[in-house]
Scaffold this motif. Structure first.
Motif, mmCIF file in Angstrom:
data_model
loop_
_atom_site.group_PDB
_atom_site.id
_atom_site.type_symbol
_atom_site.label_atom_id
_atom_site.label_comp_id
_atom_site.label_asym_id
_atom_site.label_seq_id
_atom_site.Cartn_x
_atom_site.Cartn_y
_atom_site.Cartn_z
ATOM 1 N N ARG A 74 -16.444 8.230 -56.901
ATOM 2 C CA ARG A 74 -15.946 9.536 -56.491
ATOM 3 C C ARG A 74 -15.768 9.543 -54.986
ATOM 4 O O ARG A 74 -16.633 9.073 -54.265
ATOM 5 N N PRO A 75 -14.665 10.065 -54.551
ATOM 6 C CA PRO A 75 -14.459 10.080 -53.095
ATOM 7 C C PRO A 75 -15.382 11.069 -52.420
ATOM 8 O O PRO A 75 -15.739 12.086 -52.985
ATOM 9 N N ARG A 77 -6.320 15.854 -51.430
ATOM 10 C CA ARG A 77 -5.613 15.983 -52.693
ATOM 11 C C ARG A 77 -5.286 14.608 -53.268
ATOM 12 O O ARG A 77 -5.465 14.352 -54.450
ATOM 13 N N LEU A 79 -6.753 11.877 -52.901
ATOM 14 C CA LEU A 79 -7.920 11.135 -53.377
ATOM 15 C C LEU A 79 -8.579 11.850 -54.546
ATOM 16 O O LEU A 79 -9.461 11.309 -55.196
ATOM 17 N N GLY A 80 -8.148 13.052 -54.783
ATOM 18 C CA GLY A 80 -8.795 13.826 -55.843
ATOM 19 C C GLY A 80 -10.204 14.214 -55.441
ATOM 20 O O GLY A 80 -11.116 14.214 -56.253
ATOM 21 N N TYR A 81 -10.377 14.543 -54.201
ATOM 22 C CA TYR A 81 -11.717 14.873 -53.722
ATOM 23 C C TYR A 81 -12.257 16.154 -54.356
ATOM 24 O O TYR A 81 -11.551 17.144 -54.477
ATOM 25 N N VAL A 82 -13.495 16.098 -54.765
ATOM 26 C CA VAL A 82 -14.199 17.278 -55.256
ATOM 27 C C VAL A 82 -15.593 17.255 -54.658
ATOM 28 O O VAL A 82 -16.266 16.227 -54.698
ATOM 29 N N PRO A 83 -16.004 18.347 -54.076
ATOM 30 C CA PRO A 83 -17.320 18.358 -53.421
ATOM 31 C C PRO A 83 -18.443 18.144 -54.414
ATOM 32 O O PRO A 83 -18.376 18.574 -55.557
#
Lengths: 364, 364
Positions: free
Chosen positions: B22-23, B65, B67-71
């Motif tokens: 996950r990024p 966006r 990288l599909g980053y999600v905290p």
DNA sequence: GCGTATTACTAATGCGCATTAACGAGTACT
DNA sequence: AGTACTCGTTAATGCGCATTAGTAATACGC
């Protein structure tokens, strides 16, 4: 003027009075006269880590108890690098208003199995991405917040799912699905189940059957047809009646002509609408066919709610609850970096009351 | 020699192949050519705090966006911020197999309202199963992972709930509840609803009524009784029949004696079991009382499933879905640090077919 | 007595993020 | 030219815990 408060947390270390904050490992450590690390070790209670004397262990446990220490789940999960969170994403609301939607039994199994394994569930609503939050094509990426995600419903956008899969994010789809290559899924073993139903009919003496199905290409339909074919392979022959609107096209006349051709059993697939089975029942009634006597009927699935109180149809039940559990098992395996588990779940055969021996023929 | 691996997380930065992790904000930062702090600032999108140039903002958002980053929710919580996660904790399985007393209608409202507000739901499991998570004294404390938590079911341990409340963790209980002082709750307004039902009967001309209730002290019961009393205050008089086992104690004879005393209407409370209503219906039938003609009957709630197909009882419906929504509204308010919202949700009056004018008396 | 194990613990580090002090580069004003 | 500000960005820090390298202390072997 800005109050320079540090965080929103009130009363800290020397406790300026007021509410006592939740104790941390550090406080426990102080009280027990050891280091924070020791507290962590004692509370973790690992067998392989550094050894801890019985004496120290006692002191720590005592201190923890007296302070009412409770670990902070956020910190724990952060440090352990895993969330113990499994996502559940459905493309319609997870809880549709039309009560007792078919997702419910799945969720029963999902919840149970997740609990068993110590996972909590994050329910992603199709609208949590469409509602207040940002919609957009990357809406799905919100599920990455979990360790892995379960997808329900047929309308999953292939593109986005594919991206998750390609990124190595653990994804399991509920229901067989070929589309984004590499997607894992669990599904009911419709092939075997249909084969078994046909086998049952064959045992009773039926040799010629017709499968009534709707006109779509869902795996659930094609699997049933395959099972139907396989079941008949060595013991008889059958044909498939396929219609976009069985309730219109399946006429009593047609049924009679099949009977005249020596067909003695009819098998309907189950679909969302239950149209095939409803059409079959009605046509049979209209044609004056009495059910187990003149011909046998079987349903590859469960009857729609509105036909639930008729005679119990011969067929099989989809083990929705077990499917949910199986999905969680597979997802957990993927999260753990293991191989995917068995995707197929067996359906349970239902003898029912709509089948019996074929009527006597001239051979008799 | 020990491999100096950092955590169990595979393939990092330069991506040695295999699964992409996950990024993190750090990766986003690298891609956008800024620092991690900047990424955090941009994504937080605060109005106060340091300004960010439009240019930078764009780059960061674009990188995130792509990288599909999600905290990470845990990290967010730990850093004393919000998750956008609301917890749901029930003390029995949230999705019970026994459909009878299902939380389903509540959840419909909960989900809808949560989605509306951009929250996702975390279903904390394992409350009932005692699975891997086992029920220690910290079973409840897992919910701290979320920004706040909704509790369902009557069996909430007061002690632990009190702890959460005392720590200022946002908690809302579904159903009125006084026990841990300071606990917030939302509930149906049984008092008003019962009053309204009694008022309706009074309008029809009834002056003397009896309330049939089970023998417990749940707020839901006492509230109904209070509404019953309030409704009668100025217009008539009533008495309360209270029994631990109404189906045994509520005899046809007793009913007749009440009738002889001038009672013309009977009101039953709704409970889990529906015993009061069932007892009342049966006793009336056994006593040869025909329903709206000889006496009026009313039910303070909805009929149990097995009596659903009788005549629709006069009474009210509990707005479960709206209750769920109201609970989420209140929880969201608490999370935002605002005042709690209105806890009472109005029930909807149901005219039904079991009430009518009282039979003519000697006054006639 | 001096290495070598073994035991019992602690110091240090980092998980991923939010927050804030500090910093450099402009611009404006004495 | 020097000072005072503003603006945009980063370095540094800490949340509470788990983990690991490291240290001190004691036991053991020759």
């Amino acid at each position: 003027m800005e109050e320079p408060r540090k965080r929103a947390r009130p009363g800290r270390s020397p406790a300026p009075a007021g509410r006592t904050a939740r104790p941390r490992q550090a406080e426990v450590a102080r009280l027990a006269g050891v280091s924070q690390a020791t507290v962590s070790l004692v509370l973790a209670d690992k067998r392989q880590g550094p050894a801890i004397s019985e004496e120290t262990r006692r002191k720590v446990l005592e201190a923890a108890r007296s302070l009412g220490y409770v670990p902070d789940p956020a910190a724990r999960r952060l440090a352990a690098a895993r969330n113990n969170l499994l996502g559940v994403f459905s493309f319609t609301a997870t809880f549709p208003t039309d009560v007792q939607h078919s997702y419910y039994p799945f969720l029963v199994g999902v919840e149970r199995e997740a609990a068993e394994r110590g996972y909590d569930l994050v329910l992603f609503t199709g609208s949590s991405t469409g509602g207040a939050g940002a919609a957009g094509p990357d809406a799905l990426s919100r599920v990455r917040l979990a360790d892995g995600c379960l997808f329900l419903g047929r309308h999953a956008p292939v593109e986005e799912l594919g991206r998750l899969v390609a990124d190595g994010f653990p994804v399991v789809h509920l229901g067989r699905r070929d589309e984004p290559a590499g997607l894992h899924w669990v599904g009911a073993d419709y092939v075997s189940a249909a084969r078994e139903v046909v086998g049952h009919l064959a045992c009773l003496g039926h040799r010629r059957m017709v499968l009534i199905r709707e006109d779509d290409e869902a795996p659930a339909s094609t699997d049933r047809e395959r099972g139907f074919a396989e079941g008949l392979e060595a013991v008889g022959d059958g044909s498939v009646f396929r219609s976009a609107d069985p309730e219109r096209d399946l006429t009593p006349e047609r049924l009679r002509s099949w009977l005249a051709d020596g067909v003695t059993a009819f098998v309907a697939e189950e679909t969302d609408t239950g149209a095939a089975w409803r059409a079959l029942r009605r046509a049979a009634a209209d044609a004056g066919i009495e059910c187990p006597r003149d011909a046998s009927l079987a349903l590859l699935g469960s009857p729609p709610a509105d036909l639930a109180d008729g005679p119990e149809p011969t067929g099989f039940d989809i083990p929705r609850t077990r499917l949910g559990a199986a999905a969680v098992r597979m997802l957990a395996a993927l999260v753990a970096g293991e191989e995917a588990t068995e995707p197929l779940v067996a359906c349970t055969f239902r003898p029912g009351a709509t089948s019996g021996p074929p009527p006597a023929t001239e051979d008799h």
